[in-house]
Enzyme design. Structure first.
Site, PDB file in Angstrom:
ATOM      1  N   LYS A  30      -2.522  -4.549   3.222  1.00 47.01           N
ATOM      2  CA  LYS A  30      -2.813  -3.165   2.859  1.00 47.01           C
ATOM      3  C   LYS A  30      -4.320  -2.881   2.835  1.00 47.01           C
ATOM      4  O   LYS A  30      -5.142  -3.792   2.946  1.00 47.01           O
ATOM      5  CB  LYS A  30      -2.149  -2.876   1.514  1.00 47.01           C
ATOM      6  CG  LYS A  30      -0.617  -3.162   1.569  1.00 47.01           C
ATOM      7  CD  LYS A  30       0.184  -2.382   0.564  1.00 47.01           C
ATOM      8  CE  LYS A  30       0.076  -2.941  -0.805  1.00 47.01           C
ATOM      9  NZ  LYS A  30       1.048  -2.269  -1.735  1.00 47.01           N
ATOM     10  N   PHE A  89       3.996   7.522  -9.395  1.00 43.87           N
ATOM     11  CA  PHE A  89       2.863   7.055  -8.594  1.00 43.87           C
ATOM     12  C   PHE A  89       3.054   7.275  -7.088  1.00 43.87           C
ATOM     13  O   PHE A  89       2.209   6.861  -6.294  1.00 43.87           O
ATOM     14  CB  PHE A  89       2.574   5.571  -8.885  1.00 43.87           C
ATOM     15  CG  PHE A  89       3.742   4.636  -8.649  1.00 43.87           C
ATOM     16  CD1 PHE A  89       4.056   4.186  -7.377  1.00 43.87           C
ATOM     17  CD2 PHE A  89       4.521   4.213  -9.725  1.00 43.87           C
ATOM     18  CE1 PHE A  89       5.123   3.321  -7.165  1.00 43.87           C
ATOM     19  CE2 PHE A  89       5.600   3.347  -9.516  1.00 43.87           C
ATOM     20  CZ  PHE A  89       5.898   2.903  -8.227  1.00 43.87           C
ATOM     21  N   ARG A 120       8.017 -13.447  -0.678  1.00 43.59           N
ATOM     22  CA  ARG A 120       7.927 -12.847  -2.029  1.00 43.59           C
ATOM     23  C   ARG A 120       7.334 -13.857  -3.015  1.00 43.59           C
ATOM     24  O   ARG A 120       6.527 -13.500  -3.866  1.00 43.59           O
ATOM     25  CB  ARG A 120       9.317 -12.412  -2.523  1.00 43.59           C
ATOM     26  CG  ARG A 120      10.040 -11.429  -1.629  1.00 43.59           C
ATOM     27  CD  ARG A 120       9.591 -10.018  -1.697  1.00 43.59           C
ATOM     28  NE  ARG A 120       9.792  -9.397  -2.995  1.00 43.59           N
ATOM     29  CZ  ARG A 120       9.418  -8.148  -3.278  1.00 43.59           C
ATOM     30  NH1 ARG A 120       8.825  -7.408  -2.359  1.00 43.59           N
ATOM     31  NH2 ARG A 120       9.630  -7.646  -4.463  1.00 43.59           N
ATOM     32  N   ARG A 140      -1.375 -12.641  -5.065  1.00 48.78           N
ATOM     33  CA  ARG A 140      -1.806 -11.661  -6.072  1.00 48.78           C
ATOM     34  C   ARG A 140      -2.373 -12.345  -7.305  1.00 48.78           C
ATOM     35  O   ARG A 140      -3.314 -11.841  -7.930  1.00 48.78           O
ATOM     36  CB  ARG A 140      -0.641 -10.745  -6.436  1.00 48.78           C
ATOM     37  CG  ARG A 140      -0.252  -9.820  -5.282  1.00 48.78           C
ATOM     38  CD  ARG A 140       1.042  -9.129  -5.599  1.00 48.78           C
ATOM     39  NE  ARG A 140       1.490  -8.233  -4.558  1.00 48.78           N
ATOM     40  CZ  ARG A 140       2.769  -7.966  -4.329  1.00 48.78           C
ATOM     41  NH1 ARG A 140       3.716  -8.538  -5.076  1.00 48.78           N
ATOM     42  NH2 ARG A 140       3.129  -7.129  -3.378  1.00 48.78           N
ATOM     43  N   HIS A 189       2.310  -5.992   1.076  1.00 51.88           N
ATOM     44  CA  HIS A 189       3.692  -5.571   0.842  1.00 51.88           C
ATOM     45  C   HIS A 189       4.600  -6.478   1.659  1.00 51.88           C
ATOM     46  O   HIS A 189       4.238  -6.864   2.769  1.00 51.88           O
ATOM     47  CB  HIS A 189       3.905  -4.122   1.293  1.00 51.88           C
ATOM     48  CG  HIS A 189       5.354  -3.782   1.388  1.00 51.88           C
ATOM     49  ND1 HIS A 189       6.083  -3.348   0.306  1.00 51.88           N
ATOM     50  CD2 HIS A 189       6.243  -3.904   2.415  1.00 51.88           C
ATOM     51  CE1 HIS A 189       7.337  -3.193   0.673  1.00 51.88           C
ATOM     52  NE2 HIS A 189       7.468  -3.520   1.945  1.00 51.88           N
TER      53      HIS A 189
END
Ligand code: CMP
Length: 149
Positions: A11, A59, A87, A104, A117
């Site tokens: 992203k 959001f 994931r 992350r 993502h």
């Protein structure tokens, strides 16, 4: 279950922070195979289609603005239990809760700027991949020794 495919987006925050190589490297080192890859700037309709399950979330507007704000990389990865494996490599959505060692957990402390993502099921993969790739852009090829991983 066995081999499957997943759709990954690297992203805008990841590209701006020059983390795309690091992120792709983690997928490759795990033994996943890149079978489709492109850079693009998402249009608003594409972003709204991709994130349609979040349409009612407060959001949603910010999410669409953010994902369309600058270029992204879209990838298709293939490998054993690929959807779940990716994931796991990403870690929890909220970077403050993601385990160290995950993408992350190592690079994000935000719930909005999550760097990457990835599809969360076969059903979402089918929905998402059609937004970014046509069949000719996904390459079926073998790498010598890939069964050793
Ligand atoms: P992603 O995995 O692309 O899927 C949905 C995205 O919505 C998520 O990453 C975040 O970028 C964003 N998101 C999820 N929860 C929130 C939240 N509470 N506030 C803002 N953005 C969020």
């Amino acid at each position: 279950m066995g081999n499957n495919r997943t759709l990954v987006l690297i992203k805008p925050d990841a590209l701006k922070r020059r983390l795309s190589g690091e992120i792709i490297s983690r997928f490759e080192r795990k033994g996943l195979k890149v079978i489709g890859l492109k850079m693009l700037k998402l249009t608003k309709p594409q972003a709204e289609k991709h994130y349609s399950v979040h349409k009612s979330k407060p959001f949603f507007g910010d999410l669409v603005s953010y994902i369309t704000s600058s270029p992204i990389l879209a990838m298709v990865l293939e490998g054993r239990e690929c959807i779940q494996v990716v994931r796991n490599l990403l870690g929890a959505t909220d970077g403050s809760k993601a385990s160290p060692g995950t993408i992350r957990g190592d690079f994000s402390n935000s719930i909005q700027y999550t760097l990457v993502h990835a599809s969360d099921s076969e059903e979402s993969y089918k929905h998402e991949v059609s937004i970014y790739f046509n069949n000719e852009e996904i390459l079926d090829y073998q790498i010598e020794g890939e069964n050793l991983i």
